[in-house]
Design a protein around this motif. Structure first.
Motif, PDB file in Angstrom:
ATOM      1  N   PHE A 135     110.684  23.050 -40.183  1.00 35.55           N
ATOM      2  CA  PHE A 135     109.790  22.147 -40.914  1.00 35.55           C
ATOM      3  C   PHE A 135     109.285  22.798 -42.190  1.00 35.55           C
ATOM      4  N   HIS A 136     108.827  24.045 -42.086  1.00 37.36           N
ATOM      5  CA  HIS A 136     108.302  24.732 -43.269  1.00 37.36           C
ATOM      6  C   HIS A 136     109.380  24.918 -44.331  1.00 37.36           C
ATOM      7  N   CYS A 137     110.585  25.150 -43.903  1.00 43.03           N
ATOM      8  CA  CYS A 137     111.676  25.300 -44.869  1.00 43.03           C
ATOM      9  C   CYS A 137     112.007  23.962 -45.526  1.00 43.03           C
ATOM     10  N   THR A 138     112.112  22.908 -44.735  1.00 41.04           N
ATOM     11  CA  THR A 138     112.528  21.619 -45.300  1.00 41.04           C
ATOM     12  C   THR A 138     111.450  20.988 -46.173  1.00 41.04           C
ATOM     13  N   ARG A 139     110.199  21.210 -45.857  1.00 43.40           N
ATOM     14  CA  ARG A 139     109.158  20.600 -46.697  1.00 43.40           C
ATOM     15  C   ARG A 139     109.106  21.242 -48.078  1.00 43.40           C
ATOM     16  N   ASN A 140     109.659  22.430 -48.195  1.00 42.86           N
ATOM     17  CA  ASN A 140     109.664  23.122 -49.480  1.00 42.86           C
ATOM     18  C   ASN A 140     110.962  22.933 -50.255  1.00 42.86           C
ATOM     19  N   GLU A 149     109.109  24.425 -35.991  1.00 49.99           N
ATOM     20  CA  GLU A 149     108.092  24.634 -37.018  1.00 49.99           C
ATOM     21  C   GLU A 149     108.680  25.398 -38.204  1.00 49.99           C
ATOM     22  N   HIS A 192     117.236  26.606 -50.272  1.00 52.76           N
ATOM     23  CA  HIS A 192     115.924  27.092 -50.722  1.00 52.76           C
ATOM     24  C   HIS A 192     115.740  28.521 -50.230  1.00 52.76           C
ATOM     25  N   CYS A 219     119.168  25.153 -44.632  1.00 51.73           N
ATOM     26  CA  CYS A 219     117.963  24.988 -45.440  1.00 51.73           C
ATOM     27  C   CYS A 219     117.736  26.217 -46.318  1.00 51.73           C
ATOM     28  N   GLN A 264     113.375  18.697 -54.966  1.00 50.50           N
ATOM     29  CA  GLN A 264     113.871  17.322 -54.999  1.00 50.50           C
ATOM     30  C   GLN A 264     115.377  17.243 -55.231  1.00 50.50           C
ATOM     31  N   GLN A 274     117.955  16.084 -41.422  1.00 51.90           N
ATOM     32  CA  GLN A 274     117.256  15.025 -40.695  1.00 51.90           C
ATOM     33  C   GLN A 274     118.200  14.280 -39.745  1.00 51.90           C
ATOM     34  N   LEU A 300     118.407  17.880 -47.195  1.00 56.64           N
ATOM     35  CA  LEU A 300     117.327  17.397 -46.347  1.00 56.64           C
ATOM     36  C   LEU A 300     117.801  16.232 -45.473  1.00 56.64           C
TER      37      LEU A 300
END
Length: 101
Positions: free
Chosen positions: A44-49, A41, A85, A81, A52, A62, A58
């Motif tokens: 996930f929170h790091c990669t969704r932010n 989790e 970010h 990640c 671009q 993956q 990313l």
């Protein structure tokens, strides 16, 4: 000649070495455990932010993902990640949490 201090020194050196060895063994076994859902989790929170412009990071993350990752392997992905970010300030996170409705 009194060698009591020498015996004491040897005792403490051996004790420290044993304690260090036990610590290292426990760390190694902990790192080899399978990663928990909470760690996934966090990733996930790091990669969704990720912005671009960091799509290559990313995609790399993956490609590395699988359900059997160890804690050490998943921590490496989280570090990658975070390099792409970085974290924001605590105050910013507090304000974001307070603004949730």
């Amino acid at each position: 000649m009194n060698t009591t201090w020498m015996k004491s020194l040897v005792f403490w050196i051996i004790l420290l070495i044993v304690m260090f060895a036990v610590f290292q063994c426990s760390q190694n076994s902990e790192n080899k455990k399978q990663a928990s859902a909470l760690m996934y989790e966090r990733l996930f929170h790091c990669t969704r932010n990720l912005p671009q412009k960091n799509l290559d990071v990313l995609k790399h993350i993956q490609q590395q993902l699988k359900p059997e990752l160890t804690q050490a392997e998943l921590m490496e992905l989280i570090k990658e990640c975070r390099k792409a970010h970085p974290l924001q300030s605590k105050e910013n996170y507090i304000n974001l949490i307070k603004s949730l409705k």
